[in-house]
Design a protein around this motif. Structure first.
Motif, PDB file in Angstrom:
ATOM      1  N   ILE A  16       0.815  -1.216  -0.063  1.00 19.92           N
ATOM      2  CA  ILE A  16       0.039   0.068   0.045  1.00 19.92           C
ATOM      3  C   ILE A  16       0.678   1.299   0.060  1.00 19.92           C
ATOM      4  N   LYS A  17       1.935   1.091   0.904  1.00 14.32           N
ATOM      5  CA  LYS A  17       2.715   2.529   0.802  1.00 14.32           C
ATOM      6  C   LYS A  17       3.648   2.730  -0.353  1.00 14.32           C
ATOM      7  N   LYS A  20       0.332   4.077  -3.380  1.00 11.87           N
ATOM      8  CA  LYS A  20      -0.663   4.592  -2.699  1.00 11.87           C
ATOM      9  C   LYS A  20      -1.837   5.011  -3.481  1.00 11.87           C
ATOM     10  N   LEU A  22      -3.353   2.997  -5.564  1.00 11.58           N
ATOM     11  CA  LEU A  22      -3.852   1.260  -6.121  1.00 11.58           C
ATOM     12  C   LEU A  22      -5.478   1.548  -6.501  1.00 11.58           C
ATOM     13  N   PHE A  25      -6.893  -3.744  -6.395  1.00 15.99           N
ATOM     14  CA  PHE A  25      -6.197  -4.573  -5.286  1.00 15.99           C
ATOM     15  C   PHE A  25      -5.306  -5.566  -5.981  1.00 15.99           C
ATOM     16  N   GLU A  48     -14.188  -3.397  -2.069  1.00 14.22           N
ATOM     17  CA  GLU A  48     -13.371  -3.588  -0.910  1.00 14.22           C
ATOM     18  C   GLU A  48     -13.796  -4.000   0.271  1.00 14.22           C
ATOM     19  N   LEU A  52      -9.744  -3.685   4.510  1.00 14.08           N
ATOM     20  CA  LEU A  52      -8.817  -2.994   3.267  1.00 14.08           C
ATOM     21  C   LEU A  52      -8.909  -1.652   3.233  1.00 14.08           C
ATOM     22  N   ALA A  53     -10.064  -1.064   3.011  1.00 15.12           N
ATOM     23  CA  ALA A  53     -10.553   0.376   2.636  1.00 15.12           C
ATOM     24  C   ALA A  53      -9.841   1.385   3.680  1.00 15.12           C
ATOM     25  N   LYS A  56      -5.954   1.021   3.452  1.00 13.37           N
ATOM     26  CA  LYS A  56      -5.098   1.741   2.398  1.00 13.37           C
ATOM     27  C   LYS A  56      -5.458   3.322   2.917  1.00 13.37           C
ATOM     28  N   PRO A  59      -2.280   2.948   6.389  1.00 10.42           N
ATOM     29  CA  PRO A  59      -1.681   2.042   6.556  1.00 10.42           C
ATOM     30  C   PRO A  59      -0.680   1.885   7.774  1.00 10.42           C
TER      31      PRO A  59
END
Length: 122
Positions: A16-17, A20, A22, A25, A48, A52-53, A56, A59
């Motif tokens: 994710i980092k 950013k 994305l 997924f 999502e 996950l949301a 993201k 994080p």
């Protein structure tokens, strides 16, 4: 199983980092790992799940990391054979010198009579 989920979330946070933006997924960063973890965080309609949301969006938030780790743990509890595959994927990532992000997940491990409590930080 806790070490597997902590490592898995570390790699997910790293993904994710790293990216950013994305949009989907299933993009190609950490391909095999993302493919393995993808169904855990998507609903049937491919949207999502909150875990996950939220991860993201933030994080580094320990509560978001714990919620995501809980999803992994829940899956491994229901499908113990998935732990073998996850362990193999994580070992492959480590062997390729791909590091997970630091996580802030804490697990308590009880041994013996319950008087011995060890806090593990992933």
């Amino acid at each position: 199983m806790e070490n597997l989920s902590t490592s898995a979330i570390g790699y997910l946070v790293a993904a994710i980092k790293e990216n950013k933006e994305l949009k989907r997924f299933g993009n190609d960063f950490l391909g095999a790992f993302v493919h393995w973890v993808r169904p855990l965080f998507l609903k049937d309609d491919e949207t999502e799940k909150d875990a996950l949301a939220n991860l993201k969006a933030e994080p580094d938030d320990k509560f978001n990391q714990q919620a995501a780790a809980n999803e992994v743990e829940r899956h491994l509890e229901k499908h113990p054979e998935a732990g073998v595959q996850l362990k193999s994927l994580l070992q492959t990532l480590k062997a390729q010198n791909i590091a997970p992000a630091a996580t802030y997940i804490t697990f308590q491990h009880h041994t013996g009579s319950g008087d011995n409590v060890v806090n593990k930080i992933g």
